[in-house]
Write a protein that holds these residues in place. Structure first.
Motif, PDB file in Angstrom:
ATOM      1  N   ALA A 270      47.753   0.777  70.051  1.00 22.73           N
ATOM      2  CA  ALA A 270      46.606   0.261  70.795  1.00 22.73           C
ATOM      3  C   ALA A 270      45.638   1.390  71.138  1.00 22.73           C
ATOM      4  O   ALA A 270      46.024   2.567  71.238  1.00 22.73           O
ATOM      5  N   LEU A 271      44.382   1.023  71.307  1.00 25.36           N
ATOM      6  CA  LEU A 271      43.378   2.017  71.662  1.00 25.36           C
ATOM      7  C   LEU A 271      43.647   2.595  73.050  1.00 25.36           C
ATOM      8  O   LEU A 271      44.352   2.012  73.873  1.00 25.36           O
ATOM      9  N   HIS A 272      43.062   3.737  73.310  1.00 29.10           N
ATOM     10  CA  HIS A 272      43.121   4.371  74.621  1.00 29.10           C
ATOM     11  C   HIS A 272      42.667   3.368  75.688  1.00 29.10           C
ATOM     12  O   HIS A 272      41.764   2.559  75.444  1.00 29.10           O
ATOM     13  N   PRO A 273      43.272   3.378  76.870  1.00 25.03           N
ATOM     14  CA  PRO A 273      42.891   2.425  77.927  1.00 25.03           C
ATOM     15  C   PRO A 273      41.401   2.426  78.246  1.00 25.03           C
ATOM     16  O   PRO A 273      40.842   1.377  78.600  1.00 25.03           O
ATOM     17  N   ALA A 274      40.733   3.566  78.116  1.00 32.62           N
ATOM     18  CA  ALA A 274      39.290   3.611  78.381  1.00 32.62           C
ATOM     19  C   ALA A 274      38.535   2.752  77.371  1.00 32.62           C
ATOM     20  O   ALA A 274      37.618   2.006  77.736  1.00 32.62           O
ATOM     21  N   LYS A 275      38.900   2.857  76.104  1.00 32.47           N
ATOM     22  CA  LYS A 275      38.246   2.043  75.090  1.00 32.47           C
ATOM     23  C   LYS A 275      38.545   0.561  75.319  1.00 32.47           C
ATOM     24  O   LYS A 275      37.670  -0.311  75.160  1.00 32.47           O
ATOM     25  N   GLN A 276      39.785   0.258  75.685  1.00 29.19           N
ATOM     26  CA  GLN A 276      40.123  -1.133  75.965  1.00 29.19           C
ATOM     27  C   GLN A 276      39.316  -1.673  77.139  1.00 29.19           C
ATOM     28  O   GLN A 276      38.861  -2.825  77.117  1.00 29.19           O
ATOM     29  N   ALA A 277      39.117  -0.849  78.149  1.00 35.65           N
ATOM     30  CA  ALA A 277      38.395  -1.302  79.337  1.00 35.65           C
ATOM     31  C   ALA A 277      36.934  -1.598  79.030  1.00 35.65           C
ATOM     32  O   ALA A 277      36.401  -2.643  79.438  1.00 35.65           O
ATOM     33  N   ALA A 377      23.721  -0.610  76.633  1.00 34.12           N
ATOM     34  CA  ALA A 377      23.353  -0.239  77.997  1.00 34.12           C
ATOM     35  C   ALA A 377      24.647   0.101  78.728  1.00 34.12           C
ATOM     36  O   ALA A 377      25.495  -0.773  78.932  1.00 34.12           O
ATOM     37  N   TYR A 378      24.810   1.363  79.070  1.00 35.46           N
ATOM     38  CA  TYR A 378      26.014   1.790  79.783  1.00 35.46           C
ATOM     39  C   TYR A 378      26.032   1.198  81.188  1.00 35.46           C
ATOM     40  O   TYR A 378      25.061   1.293  81.931  1.00 35.46           O
ATOM     41  N   ARG A 379      27.146   0.608  81.547  1.00 42.84           N
ATOM     42  CA  ARG A 379      27.286   0.000  82.874  1.00 42.84           C
ATOM     43  C   ARG A 379      27.559   1.068  83.933  1.00 42.84           C
ATOM     44  O   ARG A 379      28.082   2.143  83.630  1.00 42.84           O
ATOM     45  N   PRO A 380      27.218   0.790  85.189  1.00 44.10           N
ATOM     46  CA  PRO A 380      27.538   1.732  86.268  1.00 44.10           C
ATOM     47  C   PRO A 380      29.032   2.039  86.294  1.00 44.10           C
ATOM     48  O   PRO A 380      29.868   1.143  86.176  1.00 44.10           O
ATOM     49  N   GLY A 381      29.358   3.303  86.429  1.00 43.32           N
ATOM     50  CA  GLY A 381      30.749   3.730  86.515  1.00 43.32           C
ATOM     51  C   GLY A 381      31.389   4.105  85.200  1.00 43.32           C
ATOM     52  O   GLY A 381      32.417   4.800  85.192  1.00 43.32           O
ATOM     53  N   TRP A 382      30.831   3.677  84.088  1.00 43.93           N
ATOM     54  CA  TRP A 382      31.466   3.952  82.799  1.00 43.93           C
ATOM     55  C   TRP A 382      31.551   5.449  82.517  1.00 43.93           C
ATOM     56  O   TRP A 382      32.580   5.957  82.071  1.00 43.93           O
ATOM     57  N   LEU A 383      30.443   6.177  82.739  1.00 44.52           N
ATOM     58  CA  LEU A 383      30.409   7.587  82.364  1.00 44.52           C
ATOM     59  C   LEU A 383      31.406   8.411  83.163  1.00 44.52           C
ATOM     60  O   LEU A 383      32.109   9.269  82.614  1.00 44.52           O
ATOM     61  N   THR A 384      31.476   8.182  84.476  1.00 41.26           N
ATOM     62  CA  THR A 384      32.338   9.012  85.310  1.00 41.26           C
ATOM     63  C   THR A 384      33.783   8.527  85.326  1.00 41.26           C
ATOM     64  O   THR A 384      34.685   9.284  85.678  1.00 41.26           O
ATOM     65  N   THR A 385      34.024   7.278  84.956  1.00 43.33           N
ATOM     66  CA  THR A 385      35.395   6.756  84.928  1.00 43.33           C
ATOM     67  C   THR A 385      36.042   6.956  83.560  1.00 43.33           C
ATOM     68  O   THR A 385      37.205   7.374  83.462  1.00 43.33           O
ATOM     69  N   HIS A 386      35.293   6.660  82.510  1.00 38.73           N
ATOM     70  CA  HIS A 386      35.864   6.694  81.160  1.00 38.73           C
ATOM     71  C   HIS A 386      35.378   7.887  80.339  1.00 38.73           C
ATOM     72  O   HIS A 386      36.117   8.450  79.535  1.00 38.73           O
ATOM     73  N   GLY A 387      34.123   8.247  80.492  1.00 38.78           N
ATOM     74  CA  GLY A 387      33.557   9.446  79.895  1.00 38.78           C
ATOM     75  C   GLY A 387      33.853   9.650  78.426  1.00 38.78           C
ATOM     76  O   GLY A 387      33.734   8.721  77.615  1.00 38.78           O
ATOM     77  N   PRO A 388      34.298  10.873  78.051  1.00 36.57           N
ATOM     78  CA  PRO A 388      34.499  11.212  76.638  1.00 36.57           C
ATOM     79  C   PRO A 388      35.542  10.358  75.936  1.00 36.57           C
ATOM     80  O   PRO A 388      35.534  10.274  74.700  1.00 36.57           O
ATOM     81  N   ALA A 389      36.452   9.716  76.678  1.00 35.98           N
ATOM     82  CA  ALA A 389      37.489   8.910  76.034  1.00 35.98           C
ATOM     83  C   ALA A 389      36.912   7.741  75.257  1.00 35.98           C
ATOM     84  O   ALA A 389      37.550   7.223  74.333  1.00 35.98           O
ATOM     85  N   ILE A 390      35.695   7.313  75.615  1.00 31.01           N
ATOM     86  CA  ILE A 390      35.067   6.200  74.905  1.00 31.01           C
ATOM     87  C   ILE A 390      34.836   6.561  73.440  1.00 31.01           C
ATOM     88  O   ILE A 390      35.003   5.725  72.545  1.00 31.01           O
ATOM     89  N   SER A 391      34.484   7.796  73.189  1.00 32.38           N
ATOM     90  CA  SER A 391      34.113   8.202  71.829  1.00 32.38           C
ATOM     91  C   SER A 391      35.164   9.062  71.139  1.00 32.38           C
ATOM     92  O   SER A 391      35.022   9.367  69.954  1.00 32.38           O
ATOM     93  N   ALA A 392      36.210   9.448  71.841  1.00 28.71           N
ATOM     94  CA  ALA A 392      37.180  10.397  71.282  1.00 28.71           C
ATOM     95  C   ALA A 392      37.948   9.816  70.099  1.00 28.71           C
ATOM     96  O   ALA A 392      38.296   8.631  70.090  1.00 28.71           O
ATOM     97  N   PRO A 393      38.241  10.625  69.079  1.00 22.93           N
ATOM     98  CA  PRO A 393      39.092  10.170  67.967  1.00 22.93           C
ATOM     99  C   PRO A 393      40.493   9.846  68.476  1.00 22.93           C
ATOM    100  O   PRO A 393      40.922  10.352  69.520  1.00 22.93           O
ATOM    101  N   GLU A 394      41.182   9.018  67.713  1.00 22.10           N
ATOM    102  CA  GLU A 394      42.562   8.666  68.051  1.00 22.10           C
ATOM    103  C   GLU A 394      43.409   8.791  66.786  1.00 22.10           C
ATOM    104  O   GLU A 394      43.309   7.969  65.872  1.00 22.10           O
TER     105      GLU A 394
END
Length: 440
Positions: A270-277, A377-394
């Motif tokens: 499964a994808l990283h929890p940040a990507k799932q969120a 459109a990035y939602r409030p909280g996404w950058l500081t909660t999930h940050g680089p994990a959104i784009s990181a390779p797996e």
């Protein structure tokens, strides 16, 4: 066994295919639609013979968006500017103004001062954009942030709407931190929608010109109408299965679909929890982009903004023998008839009562199963909660597409090109790494 499977044939996927193909790697590209292009789509406006882009179109400016202009120069693609327009109609506090010199007293000065203060905050934040503890107080809704600046309700409403049109979502659903990051490093959206309308570049022959050039260079094995159902990886390869039960194997893979579509793919592991969120919540972008042909405008080169519904922003992009071709942007949730001739007529009449819409052309990206939304459109909280994990390779899978950009150019084609190059570089490194040292 290919070297790499690329899932998604938009600008980012095509860029990655070019980078890898020209480096000598075997590439198979899987696209769910019966065409390439993703959220870009060049077609002809009916009855005019004029090419229009139903999705991504503007390149931005050469001084701030390096990656897309490198591609334009590489392939010698002609670039044209949007026609110079004047403010034809502004709606402020429900009142229509047709004379930019006769706006409410102090309105323009307060706008200018507010933009100056916002820009100063953005520049001061620039060194800390990737430090969550420093920026978390700014990772709030745009309207909430504007409310802390001591501005009048009119100016808060004006700037909120300008941000909404830029990101394609209501100001309550957009991160102020992302806005400040873009202002500091890339682009100031407010500058193009106050009294000084920004002039932006686009490809003369549409975005398809770039797409065709990328694919021709890539030499990839392309499969259209191939939605991907499952992506599974082991320590040494990736297996991809389509809805039609086609099975592809490769040493690596790149997922270049919109972020909102990740939830439709079964990833194993499964994808990283940040990507799932983020994919479960979905990014906020959903505004309609509608092309309309109109006659009877106050002037052929028309620009208007400020309506709380209908077209919140509209301008001339082409002038044809049949009339002016305009692009209008608005919220289809609040105004669901924007895609129709009657809805477009009503929306334009708010600014130009004597104008007549003769035809409309658009695509509903929100109900497109392979987009599930418009530009990000990035939602409030996404950058500081999930940050680089959104784009990181797996493991053996890299992620591309403007939605995964970490350079505050996610909603521009520049972000698509940059992330395609980034994903390809990561993939090449994997392909040059002995299997025994690769980690999942």
């Amino acid at each position: 066994m290919h070297d790499v499977i690329i899932i998604g044939g938009g600008i980012s996927g095509a860029t990655a295919a070019r980078e890898l193909g020209t480096a000598g790697h075997s590439v198979v590209l899987l696209e769910a639609r019966d065409r390439l292009g993703g959220r870009t789509w060049t077609c002809t406006f009916p009855g005019t013979g004029t090419a229009v882009d139903l999705g991504g179109m503007w390149l931005g400016r050469r001084d701030t968006f390096r990656h897309i202009y490198v591609e334009a120069d590489r392939y010698h693609l002609p670039v044209v500017q949007s026609p110079s327009t004047t403010v034809s109609s502004l709606i402020i506090d429900g009142m229509r103004h047709t004379d930019p010199q006769a706006l409410p007293p102090g309105y323009g000065a307060e706008i200018d001062e507010a933009v100056r203060r916002i820009t100063e905050t953005a520049q001061a934040t620039l060194p800390y954009l990737h430090v969550p503890d420093r920026t978390r107080p700014l990772d709030v809704p745009v309207r909430q942030y504007l409310g802390t600046l001591g501005l009048s309700a009119t100016v808060v409403a004006t700037l909120s709407q300008q941000a909404s049109v830029h990101y394609g979502a209501p100001a309550d659903e957009i991160s102020a931190l992302y806005l400040l990051g873009e202002i500091a490093s890339r682009y100031t959206p407010f500058a193009q929608q106050t009294l000084a309308l920004d002039v932006l570049d686009s490809f003369r022959d549409g975005t398809k010109a770039l797409l065709d050039a990328l694919i021709a260079d890539a030499g990839a094995e392309v499969h259209l109408s191939s939605p991907v159902r499952r992506v599974a990886q082991t320590s040494d390869h990736v297996e991809v299965i389509t809805d039609a039960e086609e099975r592809f194997l490769a040493r690596t893979a790149i997922v270049a679909t919109p972020l909102n579509c990740w939830q439709g793919i079964d990833f194993s592991p499964a994808l990283h929890p940040a990507k799932q969120a983020v994919t479960a919540e979905g990014h906020a972008g959903h505004f309609a982009k509608v092309w309309l042909l109109a006659e009877g405008l106050p002037e052929p080169h028309f620009f208007a903004a400020g309506s709380p519904d209908g077209f919140q922003w509209i301008r001339t992009e082409r002038v044809t023998d049949q009339g002016s071709l305009l692009t209008g942007f608005g919220d289809p949730v609040a105004s669901p008839d924007l895609y129709t001739l009657g809805g477009a007529q009503k929306a334009l009449a708010a600014y130009a009562p004597a104008a007549r819409v003769t035809a409309v052309h658009s695509h509903d990206w929100n109900h497109d199963p392979y987009a599930r939304g418009t530009w990000i459109a990035y939602r409030p909280g996404w950058l500081t909660t999930h940050g680089p994990a959104i784009s990181a390779p797996e493991g053996r899978i890299a992620f591309a597409g403007g939605d995964t950009s970490t350079s505050y150019n996610a909603l521009w084609m520049d972000g698509a090109v940059e992330t395609g190059i980034r994903a390809a570089a990561h993939t090449r490194a994997l392909l040059n790494t002995p299997v025994s040292t690769a980690r999942v």
